[in-house]
Design a protein around this motif. Structure first.
Motif, PDB file in Angstrom:
ATOM      1  N   GLU A  13       0.766  -1.515   0.357  1.00 40.18           N
ATOM      2  CA  GLU A  13       0.315   0.173   0.153  1.00 40.18           C
ATOM      3  C   GLU A  13       1.044   1.594  -0.116  1.00 40.18           C
ATOM      4  N   LEU A  14       2.348   1.305   0.845  1.00 36.45           N
ATOM      5  CA  LEU A  14       2.784   2.434   0.753  1.00 36.45           C
ATOM      6  C   LEU A  14       3.385   2.978  -0.571  1.00 36.45           C
ATOM      7  N   LEU A  15       4.041   1.457  -0.822  1.00 44.22           N
ATOM      8  CA  LEU A  15       4.572   1.776  -2.565  1.00 44.22           C
ATOM      9  C   LEU A  15       3.263   2.210  -3.285  1.00 44.22           C
ATOM     10  N   GLU A  16       2.196   1.634  -3.856  1.00 42.43           N
ATOM     11  CA  GLU A  16       1.415   2.496  -3.976  1.00 42.43           C
ATOM     12  C   GLU A  16       1.075   3.685  -4.116  1.00 42.43           C
ATOM     13  N   GLU A  17       0.405   3.872  -3.488  1.00 44.00           N
ATOM     14  CA  GLU A  17       0.821   5.925  -2.120  1.00 44.00           C
ATOM     15  C   GLU A  17       1.661   6.793  -2.836  1.00 44.00           C
ATOM     16  N   ALA A  18       2.869   6.195  -2.466  1.00 46.10           N
ATOM     17  CA  ALA A  18       4.647   6.614  -2.757  1.00 46.10           C
ATOM     18  C   ALA A  18       4.462   7.163  -4.186  1.00 46.10           C
ATOM     19  N   LYS A  19       3.686   6.012  -5.079  1.00 46.70           N
ATOM     20  CA  LYS A  19       3.845   6.383  -6.870  1.00 46.70           C
ATOM     21  C   LYS A  19       3.045   7.206  -6.811  1.00 46.70           C
ATOM     22  N   GLU A  20       1.841   6.951  -6.488  1.00 45.98           N
ATOM     23  CA  GLU A  20       0.330   8.186  -6.915  1.00 45.98           C
ATOM     24  C   GLU A  20       0.759   9.537  -6.723  1.00 45.98           C
ATOM     25  N   SER A  21       2.421   9.502  -5.422  1.00 52.28           N
ATOM     26  CA  SER A  21       1.796  11.047  -4.528  1.00 52.28           C
ATOM     27  C   SER A  21       3.129  11.882  -5.342  1.00 52.28           C
ATOM     28  N   TYR A  22       3.908  10.682  -6.093  1.00 54.81           N
ATOM     29  CA  TYR A  22       5.500  12.021  -6.179  1.00 54.81           C
ATOM     30  C   TYR A  22       5.445  11.168  -7.556  1.00 54.81           C
ATOM     31  N   ARG A  23       6.093  11.462  -8.334  1.00 51.32           N
ATOM     32  CA  ARG A  23       7.190  11.382  -9.300  1.00 51.32           C
ATOM     33  C   ARG A  23       7.571   9.999  -9.108  1.00 51.32           C
ATOM     34  N   GLU A  24       7.500   8.718 -10.425  1.00 48.48           N
ATOM     35  CA  GLU A  24       7.769   7.741 -10.414  1.00 48.48           C
ATOM     36  C   GLU A  24       9.394   8.021 -10.085  1.00 48.48           C
ATOM     37  N   GLU A  25       9.928   8.954 -11.202  1.00 48.96           N
ATOM     38  CA  GLU A  25      12.027   8.336 -11.123  1.00 48.96           C
ATOM     39  C   GLU A  25      12.445   9.080  -9.689  1.00 48.96           C
TER      40      GLU A  25
END
Ligand code: ADP
Ligand code: MN
Length: 171
Positions: A128-140
């Protein structure tokens, strides 16, 4: 550009955010900000959630409190959530991940039982945190790092420290 970077260290409770952030702060001389502690110290919460057995943090108050210091740069922010911080605050978002059985043991040792324990294990299983991070910040700028062993942690600290050292010299 900030003269020093801001790093967010996130992940399910028990994945090693605080241990990693402390070691990283020592290695880089950046400032470690443990959001849980900050919320308690400065009373940036709206009471207690009985069901989840945790403080209800007031996200707006937390963001107001940190605004100036984040503008300045040089911070390591440690929290098990990442979607309410302004996107512009972070130059790197580290998501720590731990194998389920190892995480289960760590959280049991911390005294977690019942729903609080299973909710956190599920949070890790579903990334869930990885998903949340990818949704909230630029993937790179989002990096997932394995945090099962002390060797993993030392390696993660080394890798992030090297990245911090090269900050500002990139063209
Ligand atoms: P978090 O801040 O994410 O909740 P902590 O840093 O408090 O996690 O770590 C939880 C427990 O797990 C602590 O007892 C810590 O020593 C241990 N721990 C954390 N990361 C690792 C790791 N990579 N390898 C072994 N033990 C770890
Ligand atoms: Mn912690």
């Amino acid at each position: 550009m900030r003269s020093k970077p801001n790093i967010l260290v996130t992940g399910t409770p028990g994945t090693g955010k605080t241990s990693t952030s402390e070691a990283l702060a020592e290695a880089t001389h950046l400032r470690h900000i443990n959001i849980g502690d900050l919320v308690k110290d400065k009373k940036l919460h709206d009471g207690w959630d009985d069901q989840l057995q945790c403080c209800i943090i007031n996200e707006d108050l937390v963001c107001d409190e940190l605004e100036d210091i984040m503008d300045e740069g040089g911070n390591i922010v440690d929290y098990h959530g990442c979607d309410f911080f302004p996107e512009r605050w972070f130059d790197r978002v580290v998501v720590l991940q731990t194998e389920n059985s190892i995480l289960y043991d760590r959280l049991s040792k911390r005294g977690y039982t019942g729903a609080k324990l299973t909710n956190n294990i599920e949070c890790e299983i579903f990334q869930e945190l990885l998903e949340e991070a990818k949704e909230s910040y630029r993937e790179e700028i989002v990096v997932a790092m394995k945090s099962d062993t002390v060797d993993d942690m030392n390696m993660n600290v080394t890798v992030i420290t090297e990245w911090v050292s090269s900050w500002g010299s990139a063209t």
